[in-house]
Write a protein that holds these residues in place. Structure first.
Motif, PDB file in Angstrom:
ATOM      1  N   ARG A  77       0.836  -1.199   0.000  1.00 47.29           N
ATOM      2  CA  ARG A  77       0.000   0.000   0.000  1.00 47.29           C
ATOM      3  C   ARG A  77       0.875   1.254   0.000  1.00 47.29           C
ATOM      4  N   ASP A  79     -11.374   0.456  -4.080  1.00 44.37           N
ATOM      5  CA  ASP A  79     -12.079  -0.813  -4.312  1.00 44.37           C
ATOM      6  C   ASP A  79     -11.201  -1.800  -5.075  1.00 44.37           C
ATOM      7  N   SER A  86      -6.763  -4.082  -3.636  1.00 45.00           N
ATOM      8  CA  SER A  86      -6.630  -5.027  -2.534  1.00 45.00           C
ATOM      9  C   SER A  86      -5.161  -5.370  -2.347  1.00 45.00           C
ATOM     10  N   ASP A  87      -4.797  -5.803  -1.145  1.00 51.72           N
ATOM     11  CA  ASP A  87      -3.408  -6.171  -0.886  1.00 51.72           C
ATOM     12  C   ASP A  87      -2.935  -7.275  -1.826  1.00 51.72           C
ATOM     13  N   THR A  88      -3.803  -8.248  -2.059  1.00 45.83           N
ATOM     14  CA  THR A  88      -3.445  -9.362  -2.937  1.00 45.83           C
ATOM     15  C   THR A  88      -3.172  -8.878  -4.349  1.00 45.83           C
ATOM     16  N   GLN A  89      -4.028  -7.991  -4.823  1.00 45.29           N
ATOM     17  CA  GLN A  89      -3.867  -7.462  -6.173  1.00 45.29           C
ATOM     18  C   GLN A  89      -2.605  -6.612  -6.291  1.00 45.29           C
TER      19      GLN A  89
END
Length: 416
Positions: A242, A304, A307-310
């Motif tokens: 992030r 939206d 995400s952390d995974t993305q």
């Protein structure tokens, strides 16, 4: 390219005129296609015209195009601040305010720091870039062109060497300089804040030394000095996380946000410890356009998608491609000017150096032109304008990324 009605004090990197873009590709008014490794200088981590962002802008434009939040609050601002403060990876209660830009976020952070500490002095770093407004100019660790012909700047501001494995300034070098500042230049008890980029952008994607960052955090805690992290370019997934301060193992007191916060719509923010954001009197913070509803809607759509995974997947994919290519180029001695790779994650720079180690600034200028003619847009950086700054959207299709790196490879071979 000359634009008679536009100030000639604005410097243009690429003398073309763009008309449209889609993810990591743009087209000029003549219909020529380019792969975009500039991304609006780090604004388009989600690419040009991301569908979710475009839909959010359209929908919000039918409901409320603007209201000044300090006149009457509106729902998009409130919702965004709730989401944004939850997105900040720190352990303390967070609050903040929205601004129109990263530089404006920095200006407000300086006000907050002064109000919270009762002090005025700021310590920044060589090579840093924090904006082009009058107060932020003095924070920048570079004179030309930003500080030229504008006279005395707001201060006091002092600068330290920026320690990084990417510029050969060690932690000990910076600590010695810090000791000198406090023994010769300024009483430590007069310092309101340090401001630092976890990864410097304008300087060529230099990653801050982790040991120094932890020392700086301890020093600030011991002397009631605020630590401000400028994440305007390094934030919102650019390094695969992030925010880049997480890799340093520290928590800043204030964090500056901008660029990729809203998918290309002008927006910034200063967030941090709630008690600091509440220091100034009512009316001390705010602005007519700050937190415009359409910009807020675009930022909500951005969050939206992020995400952390993305973010991790995008960052790892882009990092692997860039690091792998650079290693291959070095292995086969692609160009006598090819230097080291700087930065972390997908926030990478490539140095161009002469064989004697001096900056190959003229070759970078040549590279910009060669690549543009071949359909690739690049961005220069570095104190000597000798580092290619790679800022392709995180969402770039793998095939397009490889195509762009192919063009870069071919152009590097042509440098003379």
């Amino acid at each position: 390219m000359s634009h008679k009605t536009i100030s000639q004090s604005i410097s243009i990197v690429h003398p073309i005129s763009l008309s449209q873009g889609r993810n990591a590709e743009v087209w000029d008014t003549d219909g020529k296609r380019y792969i975009d490794f500039v991304g609006g200088i780090g604004v388009l981590n989600l690419g040009h015209c991301h569908p979710a962002v475009v839909d959010a802008i359209r929908e919000q434009a039918t409901r409320l195009t603007h209201y000044a939040f300090n006149a009457a609050p509106h729902a998009p601002y409130i919702e965004l601040m709730e989401r944004l403060t939850a997105f900040i990876p720190v352990t303390y209660p967070v609050s903040g305010m929205l601004t129109n830009s990263g530089a404006e976020a920095c200006e407000n952070a300086l006000k907050i720091a002064r109000g919270a500490t009762g002090r005025t002095a700021v310590i920044a770093f060589d090579g840093g870039f924090h904006g082009r407004t009058l107060a932020t100019l003095n924070l920048n660790g570079k004179v030309a062109p930003y500080k030229q012909n504008v006279g005395v700047l707001p201060g006091p501001v002092y600068h330290l060497p920026y320690p990084s494995a990417d510029n050969d300034v060690t932690c000990n070098d910076a600590l010695k300089a810090l000791e000198r500042v406090f023994s010769v230049e300024i009483d430590i008890n007069d310092v309101a804040c340090f401001i630092v980029e976890p990864v410097q952008g304008e300087a060529g994607f230099l990653a801050l030394d982790v040991t120094f960052a932890k020392h700086l955090r301890r020093l600030c805690d011991e002397h009631n000095i605020l630590l401000i992290a400028d994440e305007i370019q390094s934030g919102f997934g650019r390094t695969g996380q992030r925010f880049a301060f997480s890799r340093l193992g520290i928590e800043p007191d204030l964090i500056l946000l901008g660029k990729s916060i809203a998918g290309g719509v002008p927006l910034g923010a200063v967030v941090g410890r709630k008690e600091l954001l509440d220091t100034l009197p009512k009316g001390g913070l705010g602005g007519t356009y700050s937190g415009n509803p359409i910009a807020c809607a675009a930022a909500l759509a951005t969050l939206d998608v992020m995400s952390d995974t993305q973010l991790q997947a995008w960052g790892e994919q882009q990092e692997a491609a860039i690091v792998g290519r650079h290693a291959a180029w070095q292995s086969k001695k692609l160009s006598p000017y090819l230097g080291r790779l700087t930065g972390v994650g997908a926030m990478r720079g490539i140095e161009l150096l002469h064989p004697d180690g001096t900056p190959a600034s003229a070759q970078l200028t040549q590279l910009l032109s060669l690549a543009r003619n071949a359909g690739l847009l690049l961005m220069p950086s570095g104190r000597s304008r000798h580092i290619i700054r790679l800022l392709a959207p995180l969402t770039i299709e793998p095939a397009v990324l490889e195509e762009g790196l192919d063009i870069l490879e071919a152009c590097l071979q042509k440098l003379d």
